[in-house]
Design an enzyme around this catalytic site. Structure first.
Site, PDB file in Angstrom:
ATOM      1  N   LYS A 243       9.349  -5.945   2.495  1.00  0.00           N
ATOM      2  CA  LYS A 243       9.633  -4.632   3.101  1.00  0.00           C
ATOM      3  C   LYS A 243      11.039  -4.166   2.729  1.00  0.00           C
ATOM      4  O   LYS A 243      11.273  -2.988   2.474  1.00  0.00           O
ATOM      5  CB  LYS A 243       9.478  -4.700   4.632  1.00  0.00           C
ATOM      6  CG  LYS A 243       9.863  -3.390   5.349  1.00  0.00           C
ATOM      7  CD  LYS A 243       9.029  -2.222   4.877  1.00  0.00           C
ATOM      8  CE  LYS A 243       9.299  -0.846   5.437  1.00  0.00           C
ATOM      9  NZ  LYS A 243      10.390  -0.472   6.202  1.00  0.00           N
TER      10      LYS A 243
ATOM     11  N   HIS B   1      10.885  -2.896  -0.695  1.00  0.00           N
ATOM     12  CA  HIS B   1      10.219  -1.589  -0.595  1.00  0.00           C
ATOM     13  C   HIS B   1      11.258  -0.521  -0.254  1.00  0.00           C
ATOM     14  O   HIS B   1      11.300   0.545  -0.869  1.00  0.00           O
ATOM     15  CB  HIS B   1       9.115  -1.640   0.475  1.00  0.00           C
ATOM     16  CG  HIS B   1       8.651  -0.289   0.945  1.00  0.00           C
ATOM     17  ND1 HIS B   1       9.397   0.504   1.805  1.00  0.00           N
ATOM     18  CD2 HIS B   1       7.543   0.440   0.645  1.00  0.00           C
ATOM     19  CE1 HIS B   1       8.753   1.640   2.018  1.00  0.00           C
ATOM     20  NE2 HIS B   1       7.631   1.617   1.333  1.00  0.00           N
ATOM     21  N   ASN B   2      12.092  -0.807   0.709  1.00  0.00           N
ATOM     22  CA  ASN B   2      13.101   0.183   1.100  1.00  0.00           C
ATOM     23  C   ASN B   2      14.135   0.405   0.001  1.00  0.00           C
ATOM     24  O   ASN B   2      14.586   1.531  -0.203  1.00  0.00           O
ATOM     25  CB  ASN B   2      13.787  -0.227   2.406  1.00  0.00           C
ATOM     26  CG  ASN B   2      12.940   0.111   3.620  1.00  0.00           C
ATOM     27  OD1 ASN B   2      11.714   0.156   3.536  1.00  0.00           O
ATOM     28  ND2 ASN B   2      13.580   0.335   4.749  1.00  0.00           N
TER      29      ASN B   2
ATOM     30  N   GLU C  34      12.589   2.598  -2.304  1.00  0.00           N
ATOM     31  CA  GLU C  34      12.584   3.921  -1.646  1.00  0.00           C
ATOM     32  C   GLU C  34      13.925   4.635  -1.903  1.00  0.00           C
ATOM     33  O   GLU C  34      13.947   5.819  -2.244  1.00  0.00           O
ATOM     34  CB  GLU C  34      12.345   3.697  -0.142  1.00  0.00           C
ATOM     35  CG  GLU C  34      12.471   4.896   0.768  1.00  0.00           C
ATOM     36  CD  GLU C  34      12.302   4.479   2.252  1.00  0.00           C
ATOM     37  OE1 GLU C  34      11.301   3.828   2.596  1.00  0.00           O
ATOM     38  OE2 GLU C  34      13.205   4.799   3.068  1.00  0.00           O
TER      39      GLU C  34
ATOM     40  N   SER D  28       5.548   0.011   7.030  1.00  0.00           N
ATOM     41  CA  SER D  28       6.124   1.220   6.454  1.00  0.00           C
ATOM     42  C   SER D  28       5.220   2.419   6.653  1.00  0.00           C
ATOM     43  O   SER D  28       4.003   2.294   6.698  1.00  0.00           O
ATOM     44  CB  SER D  28       6.376   1.037   4.961  1.00  0.00           C
ATOM     45  OG  SER D  28       6.864   2.255   4.424  1.00  0.00           O
TER      46      SER D  28
HETATM   47  C1  6PG Z   1       9.492   3.107   6.012  1.00  0.00           C
HETATM   48  C2  6PG Z   1      10.936   3.527   5.960  1.00  0.00           C
HETATM   49  C3  6PG Z   1      11.604   3.220   7.279  1.00  0.00           C
HETATM   50  C4  6PG Z   1      12.889   3.978   7.506  1.00  0.00           C
HETATM   51  C5  6PG Z   1      14.012   3.553   6.607  1.00  0.00           C
HETATM   52  C6  6PG Z   1      15.058   4.618   6.479  1.00  0.00           C
HETATM   53  O1  6PG Z   1       9.155   2.297   5.153  1.00  0.00           O
HETATM   54  O2  6PG Z   1       8.761   3.603   6.837  1.00  0.00           O
HETATM   55  O3  6PG Z   1      11.579   2.834   4.955  1.00  0.00           O
HETATM   56  O4  6PG Z   1      11.738   1.849   7.355  1.00  0.00           O
HETATM   57  O5  6PG Z   1      12.649   5.327   7.431  1.00  0.00           O
HETATM   58  O6  6PG Z   1      14.559   2.424   7.187  1.00  0.00           O
HETATM   59  O7  6PG Z   1      16.132   4.006   5.924  1.00  0.00           O
HETATM   60  P1  6PG Z   1      17.610   4.527   5.880  1.00  0.00           P
HETATM   61  O8  6PG Z   1      17.975   5.032   7.234  1.00  0.00           O
HETATM   62  O9  6PG Z   1      18.366   3.309   5.504  1.00  0.00           O
HETATM   63  O10 6PG Z   1      17.604   5.599   4.848  1.00  0.00           O
END
Ligand code: 6PG
Length: 476
Positions: free
Chosen positions: A182, A185-186, A189, A128
């Site tokens: 991960k 984590h997302n 996010e 990430s």
């Molecule tokens: C990271 C982000 C990366 C990506 C996401 C965006 O941890 O660096 O999470 O993995 O920017 O996948 O996700 P979406 O397109 O689903 O918003």
């Protein structure tokens, strides 16, 4: 000299990871389906260190020292399988394939099992931090065998972000554990982003503040408990002005949030494991609502609001209320995410150390935040903590903001401002702390129409009442 690590797939993430390895003194074998990309990497960034460029996969593999470490950075899904198929006949027993893309963890479990059968290690790893992180230090979440981590771990720790000298990389657990973490984590996010967006909307609607003014409020918040990468970039974005129109940048963007799917996977898994990750789910559905164009068109100007015109009286008090509500809702989202990690760890026998996950999320990743230190400390106090919210630090810090949270959610409702993540997080908080839930009535209804049985509070056993007959109760 043979390369110590190889990277295949040189789109921006792979390219930056390769450069990061090179900058740390590793000789990096590089390969891409079209050789032009490989050549341009070496031509543009040769200064970073030593690259060994190969046109064919066979030459690429041959250029790496054994046991080989081959990082795949291609699109998740079919392309990953295709690269693995291509690699298998070229590799030797004990070699390690590292999938650093955003793979869905069941795919990682399947691939790991297959490759293990062939005497190869397969490490599905979360990475990430976006492009910037890949180059300057991401947060890295590797799964796979513990054995593979012995040789691979130090290299990954080397290129990861550091916080207080501690690498933002640690062994997560077997097979799909790294990609699972991960994924969560997302999910977090998504929740974090939605909560920030709701806070922005509340300040906009409640105060009639401009984007730039709200940006300044976020900048101020970033000096306290909320300090995080996402708050920091929000402060910056809100103060950015569109060059073409002179309007606030955020005001000229179409209000439809997209997603590549990791949030959806998190919610699907939450349902599978029966873990109430309501913050993440609301955040994911809020993106879906924003993109529900026919429905929004049908509703706009038609659905009655019956809401007041919002006029906040005490500006500073309201800003502080929103800050506290944001903090508390955020803790709920993390608490739920960590519950999901615990449930999956149990289900798949991964033995994931949640405190260590919070530690490697302190730097490099998108959800990096000051308060992750507090989460690590909570799991250090009690590694079997059943509920993060119930850790003494969080009972106190969230407890201090509860009345603010209630004021914010209720005024938002009275004034017709949607706060799905703020409100559902408060509902979770009240639900999880409830002495007694109305779930008892649901059990009664289930027994009534479907003889689904229930348990009693006053004695052990499973019971059914003959609802359509004489209503006698029988132990099952
Ligand atoms: C990271 C982000 C990366 C990506 C996401 C965006 O941890 O660096 O999470 O993995 O920017 O996948 O996700 P979406 O397109 O689903 O918003």
């Amino acid at each position: 000299a043979p390369a110590q690590i190889g990277v295949t797939g040189l789109a921006v993430m792979g390219r930056n990871l390769a450069r990061n390895f090179a900058r740390h003194g590793y000789t990096v074998a590089v390969h891409n389906r079209s050789f032009a990309k490989t050549e341009s990497l070496v031509a543009d960034h040769g200064d970073d260190g030593t690259f060994v460029a190969s046109e064919s996969m066979a030459d690429f593999v041959a250029s790496i020292e054994q046991p080989r470490k081959v990082v795949i950075m291609v699109k998740a899904g079919g392309p990953t399988d295709a690269v693995i198929d291509e690699l298998i006949p070229l590799l030797d027993e004990g070699d390690i394939i590292i999938d650093a893309g955003n793979a869905h963890f069941p795919d990682t479990r399947r691939r790991e099992e297959r490759l293990r059968g062939l005497g190869l290690h397969f490490v599905g790893t979360g990475v990430s931090g976006g492009e910037e992180g890949a180059l300057n230090g991401p947060s890295i979440m590797p799964g796979g065998s513990e054995e593979s981590y012995v040789t691979l771990g130090p290299i990954l720790e080397d290129i990861s972000a550091k916080v207080d000298g501690v690498p933002c990389c640690t062994y997560v657990g077997p097979d799909g554990a790294g990609h699972f973490v991960k994924m969560v984590h997302n999910g977090i996010e998504y929740a974090d982003m939605q909560l920030i967006a709701e806070a922005y909307d509340l300040l906009k609607q409640g105060l009639g503040a401009t984007a730039a003014e709200i940006g300044q409020i976020f900048a101020e918040w970033n000096t306290g408990d909320l300090e995080s990468f996402l708050i920091e970039i929000t402060a910056d974005l809100l103060q950015h002005v569109d060059a073409e129109t002179g309007s606030a940048f955020v005001d000229i963007i179409l209000d439809q949030a997209e997603q590549k799917g990791t949030g959806r996977w998190t919610v699907q898994n939450g349902l599978d494991l029966g873990v109430p990750i309501t913050g993440i789910a609301e955040a994911t559905f809020a993106r879906a609502l924003s993109g529900s164009t026919p429905q929004r068109t049908a509703a706009r100007g038609v659905l009655r609001a019956e809401a007041g015109t919002w006029a906040v009286e005490d500006r500073d008090a309201f800003i502080e209320d929103v800050r506290l509500a944001l903090y508390s809702s955020k803790v709920v989202a993390y608490s739920q995410g960590f519950d999901q990690i615990a449930a999956a760890s149990e289900e798949f026998g991964w033995n994931i150390d949640r405190g260590a996950m919070a530690r490697i999320w302190r730097g490099g990743c998108i959800i990096r935040a000051r308060f992750l230190n507090r989460i690590t400390e909570a799991y250090e106090r009690d590694e079997n903590l059943s509920l993060l919210l119930a850790d003494p630090h969080f009972t106190e810090s969230v407890g201090n903001g509860v009345s603010a949270w209630r004021r914010v959610v209720s005024s938002a409702a009275l004034n017709g401002v949607p706060t799905p993540a703020f409100s559902s997080s408060l509902a979770y908080y009240d639900g999880v702390r409830a002495e007694r839930l109305p779930a008892a009535l649901i059990q009664a209804q289930r027994d009534f129409f479907g003889a689904h049985t229930y348990q009693r509070v006053d004695k052990p056993g499973v019971f059914h009442t003959e609802w359509s007959l004489d209503r006698t109760e029988t132990a099952q």
